[in-house]
Structures are given as C-alpha cells and as structure tokens.
Design a protein around this motif. Sequence first.
Motif, PDB file in Angstrom:
ATOM      1  N   ALA A  89       0.858  -1.159  -0.005  1.00  0.00           N
ATOM      2  CA  ALA A  89       0.026   0.044  -0.039  1.00  0.00           C
ATOM      3  C   ALA A  89       0.788   1.230   0.094  1.00  0.00           C
ATOM      4  O   ALA A  89       0.702   2.093  -0.646  1.00  0.00           O
ATOM      5  N   ALA A  90       1.884   1.257   0.729  1.00  0.00           N
ATOM      6  CA  ALA A  90       2.904   2.462   0.829  1.00  0.00           C
ATOM      7  C   ALA A  90       3.575   2.577  -0.640  1.00  0.00           C
ATOM      8  O   ALA A  90       3.658   3.730  -1.066  1.00  0.00           O
ATOM      9  N   GLY A  91       3.877   1.587  -1.292  1.00  0.00           N
ATOM     10  CA  GLY A  91       4.454   1.555  -2.291  1.00  0.00           C
ATOM     11  C   GLY A  91       3.589   2.257  -3.576  1.00  0.00           C
ATOM     12  O   GLY A  91       3.932   3.222  -4.339  1.00  0.00           O
ATOM     13  N   LEU A  92       2.182   1.743  -3.441  1.00  0.00           N
ATOM     14  CA  LEU A  92       1.465   2.195  -4.617  1.00  0.00           C
ATOM     15  C   LEU A  92       0.918   3.488  -4.185  1.00  0.00           C
ATOM     16  O   LEU A  92       0.325   4.361  -5.124  1.00  0.00           O
ATOM     17  N   ALA A  93       0.941   4.158  -2.936  1.00  0.00           N
ATOM     18  CA  ALA A  93       0.417   5.523  -2.616  1.00  0.00           C
ATOM     19  C   ALA A  93       1.226   6.627  -3.370  1.00  0.00           C
ATOM     20  O   ALA A  93       0.747   7.529  -3.465  1.00  0.00           O
ATOM     21  N   GLU A  94       2.551   6.248  -3.515  1.00  0.00           N
ATOM     22  CA  GLU A  94       3.050   7.438  -4.121  1.00  0.00           C
ATOM     23  C   GLU A  94       3.642   7.573  -5.712  1.00  0.00           C
ATOM     24  O   GLU A  94       3.415   6.286  -6.310  1.00  0.00           O
ATOM     25  N   GLY A  95       3.377   8.678  -6.057  1.00  0.00           N
ATOM     26  CA  GLY A  95       3.413   8.856  -7.754  1.00  0.00           C
ATOM     27  C   GLY A  95       4.626   8.736  -8.238  1.00  0.00           C
ATOM     28  O   GLY A  95       4.605   7.900  -9.328  1.00  0.00           O
ATOM     29  N   ASP A  96       5.638   9.123  -7.451  1.00  0.00           N
ATOM     30  CA  ASP A  96       7.049   8.995  -8.101  1.00  0.00           C
ATOM     31  C   ASP A  96       8.007   7.722  -7.731  1.00  0.00           C
ATOM     32  O   ASP A  96       7.499   7.330  -6.644  1.00  0.00           O
ATOM     33  N   GLU A  97       8.612   7.229  -8.403  1.00  0.00           N
ATOM     34  CA  GLU A  97       9.265   5.996  -8.055  1.00  0.00           C
ATOM     35  C   GLU A  97      10.465   6.104  -6.675  1.00  0.00           C
ATOM     36  O   GLU A  97      10.261   5.315  -5.921  1.00  0.00           O
ATOM     37  N   ALA A  98      11.045   7.337  -6.663  1.00  0.00           N
ATOM     38  CA  ALA A  98      11.902   7.506  -5.575  1.00  0.00           C
ATOM     39  C   ALA A  98      11.151   7.755  -4.034  1.00  0.00           C
ATOM     40  O   ALA A  98      11.494   7.033  -3.109  1.00  0.00           O
ATOM     41  N   GLY A  99      10.131   8.305  -4.400  1.00  0.00           N
ATOM     42  CA  GLY A  99       9.021   8.171  -3.085  1.00  0.00           C
ATOM     43  C   GLY A  99       8.408   7.094  -2.825  1.00  0.00           C
ATOM     44  O   GLY A  99       8.316   6.999  -1.750  1.00  0.00           O
ATOM     45  N   ALA A 100       7.891   6.153  -3.775  1.00  0.00           N
ATOM     46  CA  ALA A 100       7.571   4.793  -3.585  1.00  0.00           C
ATOM     47  C   ALA A 100       8.607   4.089  -2.688  1.00  0.00           C
ATOM     48  O   ALA A 100       8.240   3.221  -1.913  1.00  0.00           O
ATOM     49  N   LEU A 101       9.657   4.203  -3.334  1.00  0.00           N
ATOM     50  CA  LEU A 101      10.756   3.415  -2.892  1.00  0.00           C
ATOM     51  C   LEU A 101      11.189   3.789  -1.120  1.00  0.00           C
ATOM     52  O   LEU A 101      10.869   2.736  -0.128  1.00  0.00           O
ATOM     53  N   ARG A 102      11.147   4.972  -1.033  1.00  0.00           N
ATOM     54  CA  ARG A 102      11.387   5.429   0.550  1.00  0.00           C
ATOM     55  C   ARG A 102      10.094   5.147   1.475  1.00  0.00           C
ATOM     56  O   ARG A 102      10.222   4.714   2.512  1.00  0.00           O
ATOM     57  N   ALA A 103       8.879   5.234   0.791  1.00  0.00           N
ATOM     58  CA  ALA A 103       7.695   4.946   1.448  1.00  0.00           C
ATOM     59  C   ALA A 103       7.691   3.198   2.083  1.00  0.00           C
ATOM     60  O   ALA A 103       7.329   3.123   3.002  1.00  0.00           O
ATOM     61  N   MET A 104       8.082   2.500   0.948  1.00  0.00           N
ATOM     62  CA  MET A 104       8.090   1.165   1.247  1.00  0.00           C
ATOM     63  C   MET A 104       9.240   0.667   2.424  1.00  0.00           C
ATOM     64  O   MET A 104       9.051  -0.007   3.142  1.00  0.00           O
ATOM     65  N   VAL A 105      10.160   1.564   2.287  1.00  0.00           N
ATOM     66  CA  VAL A 105      11.390   1.253   3.019  1.00  0.00           C
ATOM     67  C   VAL A 105      10.830   1.752   4.748  1.00  0.00           C
ATOM     68  O   VAL A 105      10.985   1.042   5.627  1.00  0.00           O
ATOM     69  N   THR A 106      10.331   2.848   4.593  1.00  0.00           N
ATOM     70  CA  THR A 106       9.959   3.229   5.824  1.00  0.00           C
ATOM     71  C   THR A 106       8.873   2.311   6.486  1.00  0.00           C
ATOM     72  O   THR A 106       8.776   2.133   7.748  1.00  0.00           O
ATOM     73  N   ALA A 107       7.995   1.966   5.693  1.00  0.00           N
ATOM     74  CA  ALA A 107       6.695   1.080   6.406  1.00  0.00           C
ATOM     75  C   ALA A 107       7.501  -0.224   6.693  1.00  0.00           C
ATOM     76  O   ALA A 107       7.196  -0.882   7.785  1.00  0.00           O
ATOM     77  N   TYR A 108       8.494  -0.917   6.122  1.00  0.00           N
ATOM     78  CA  TYR A 108       9.210  -1.983   6.414  1.00  0.00           C
ATOM     79  C   TYR A 108       9.792  -1.904   7.946  1.00  0.00           C
ATOM     80  O   TYR A 108       9.567  -2.735   8.878  1.00  0.00           O
ATOM     81  N   LEU A 109      10.588  -0.771   7.964  1.00  0.00           N
ATOM     82  CA  LEU A 109      11.266  -0.549   9.399  1.00  0.00           C
ATOM     83  C   LEU A 109      10.467  -0.190  10.452  1.00  0.00           C
ATOM     84  O   LEU A 109      10.447  -0.655  11.525  1.00  0.00           O
TER      85      LEU A 109
END
Length: 225
Positions: A89-109
């Motif tokens: 969900a975190a990855g899909l919520a972000e429009g740009d690729e860099a933002g999606a990666l950071r959101a996914m990393v943050t959610a994981y941590l």
Amino acid sequence: MNKITPDIDSATDGRSARWQAHRSQRHEELLKLARKAVHKLGPQVSMEEIAAHAKTSKPVYYRYFGDKEGLRQALGAVVISDFRDSIIAAGLAEGDEAGALRAMVTAYLELAKGSPNLYFFVTAQTPDVLTAPDRAATGSTGVLNAFFDEVTSLMNERLSAHFAAHTLTPSNATALWPRAALGMIRSAGELWLRQPDAPGKPSLNELAEALSSWLTHGISTNSRS
C-alpha cells in the motif's frame, strides 16, 4: 428408516460444523496469545513459555500446531500478511519512483520496529528466501517468499517506469536490482534493530532516507563535507 437418515446426517453435519468452528476459533485465539508471548519474551521463547504465558498447557499448542516450527509458520503467515498489506500500500500510494521506494522502506522499518521480537521469530531460518526462493516454498518461508515476489514485481514496475520516463535503457544486470535491494534493506534493517538505543544510532527516518538514497544514487550521496 429413510425418514430418519436425513435427520441423523443433518445432526452429524451440524456437530461437525460446530466442531470445526470451535477449532478455528481456538486456533486464532492461541495464535494471538502466542504473538503476545513472543512480543514480550523474545524470539527464542520456548513452547513451554508460550503456553505458560497463554495460561494453557504445552500439549494444547502441539495439538494445534504440531511443533514450534508449525507455530512459527502459522504466526508468520499472519504477521507477514500484515507486512505485505502495509508495504505494498505504501509503494502504490506514491506517484514518483523515489518516493515509492522510500515509503516502502519506511513502512518495512516501522513494522519491524513495532515488535523486533516478533519480527525475528517469524523470519528465523529463512536465509535463502531472497537468493534461492525455489528452495523455500512452504510455511512462513513460503509466505515470506511470496511477499518478496510481490514486492519485487512492484519494484520492477516502478523501475521500468523510471527508465521510460528518463529515456534510459536498462542493462542486463538491472533485473537483479529489486531482489538485491530487498536484501540490502533487510540486512541493514536487522542490524539497526539489534543496535542498542544510544547516541549515534540513526533514527528510523534517517535510516529510511539513507537506504533509499544508497539504492538510487549510491553511497557517496550520504557523505558529509
């Protein structure tokens, strides 16, 4: 006789359904209690300690889960499903690729930090899940591998979009990047979780930012002048 048989069958089916419902409810209850025990007592907790914390007997847990590994697999399926839902969900919520990666990393941590004991319990004994998924196809390991497959697919989509947007041509090695990135995130995250809270330990946001930067721009982007 023919009039009685349907009633007998109906009564038998009713008892069977009630028994299955009872077992399912008890199974879920025991899992919730085990989750609390692992969270409080640590990833090396024994079945005896889990049962005592749940105020029941060890044979009850063996009856429902077979052994500790069976309990780990059942609990892992639940916990990893939670990870999957939040991170995708975190990855899909972000429009740009860099933002999606950071959101996914943050959610994981964030999820791992929520209960390091539970995280280490359900991910134990899964060293090959990233580099040899075909050797890890059952139980919580299978669920973890399916989760990594889905995250890998999403990262591949975002990576392809990034290359297309910048008119870049990926190399043959690019296909290895998503799984390699997941390995780096997992390794760094676990090292971070094991670090004692002390001055110098990066915050969750600092680590998420650093990992995202390393994966997209390289280690030199975090150097200090």
